[in-house]
Design a protein around this motif. Structure first.
Motif: not given
Length: 299
Positions: A228-229, A262-265, A268-271, A274-278
């Motif tokens: 996220p950071a 925008s896609r990186l942001e 950043a709010v995923m967990s 799903g966050a890793i795949q994105s």
């Protein structure tokens, strides 16, 4: 009658000296009159010249009017206007506001993309990509002269890619890898130094994200809470670099930078997975987009 003769005698008996004075005065008075007479005498001459000028404007006297009378009359009305001396010629320089030729450089990079397969049919490739995404892979389809590549992930070194391929093989999944490569490129543009600097910085951040995001996703998958950071940091750097670009600079580079930020942001709010795949998908998409964007500029 005697009285009238007496008056005549009185009138004619004026002193001789007075007569001489009167005669000299009369001569002085006559001089201006003579000058006035000469002025009056010129009027008919001027009128005759004017009449001659207009008379000769006909076809019989056109040459005289154009060659003799008109130039003579024009000479009295033309005033000489001095030519302005030219100022010093401006020379282009590299100050930020001036438009001159600029060179923008982008360092090379190579990513090693692990792929689930190469297909000649787009429908089959899309079906495999959806399956890869469900299992946590990037699921990006890249088309080149070999066909449609379905990418699972991309790594900065050949060794990392080989390690992942062996792990997948042990799990019963066949995989290979191929390079996503961008050679060093120099882009020529016409613009200010400020525009060139902003373009070079934006491309540099774009390249760095492509190289680093995959490693960040791997650390996140191993249990580290860094994605996220880092995703938010990458987005901020992209926006900051692109802020110096105009909308038309770099063939839409600003719009692309804003899109990827925008896609990186969003990452950043995923967990979780799903966050890793994105993150893996954003990385591969950004790398391929950069390679294609540079290729269009070179064509």
């Amino acid at each position: 009658m005697p009285a009238e003769r007496h008056r005549m005698r009185i009138y004619n008996s004026r002193p001789i000296a007075h007569r001489r004075y009167t005669h000299a005065s009369a001569q002085r008075r006559r001089r201006p009159a003579a000058s006035s007479d000469r002025g009056r005498g010129l009027i008919p001459i001027i009128l005759l010249i004017a009449v001659a000028y207009f008379a000769t404007a006909g076809w019989t006297g056109r040459m005289v009017a154009e060659k003799i009378i008109a130039p003579a009359m024009k000479a009295f009305s033309v005033k000489h206007t001095p030519e302005a001396s030219p100022g010093p010629a401006a020379s282009p320089d590299n100050t930020p506001g001036n438009v001159v030729g600029q060179q923008v450089s982008l360092a090379p990079f190579t990513l090693y993309a692990v792929q689930a397969g190469v297909f000649q049919n787009a429908v089959n490739a899309d079906a495999m990509a959806a399956s890869v995404a469900q299992q946590g892979g990037a699921g990006t389809v890249i088309r080149d002269s070999d066909g449609y590549h379905v990418v699972i992930a991309a790594y900065a070194t050949d060794g990392d890619a080989a390690t992942v391929i062996n792990q997948l093989k042990n799990e019963g999944t066949a995989a290979t890898h191929f390079p996503l490569q961008l050679e060093e490129v120099t882009i020529s543009l016409t613009g200010s130094q400020t525009q060139a600097k902003a373009m070079e910085e934006t491309l540099g951040v774009w390249r760095s994200v492509c190289l680093e995001l995959g490693n960040v996703a791997s650390v996140q998958a191993a249990g580290g809470n860094v994605l996220p950071a880092k995703a938010d940091e990458f987005a901020g750097k992209l926006r900051e670099a692109a802020s110096g670009l105009a909308a038309a600079d770099g063939d839409g580079l600003k719009a692309k930078a804003v899109e990827w930020a925008s896609r990186l942001e969003a990452v950043a709010v995923m967990s979780g997975s799903g966050a890793i795949q994105s993150a893996r998908k954003v990385q591969v998409d950004m790398a391929w987009d950069l390679i294609e964007w540079v290729g269009k500029l070179k064509r």
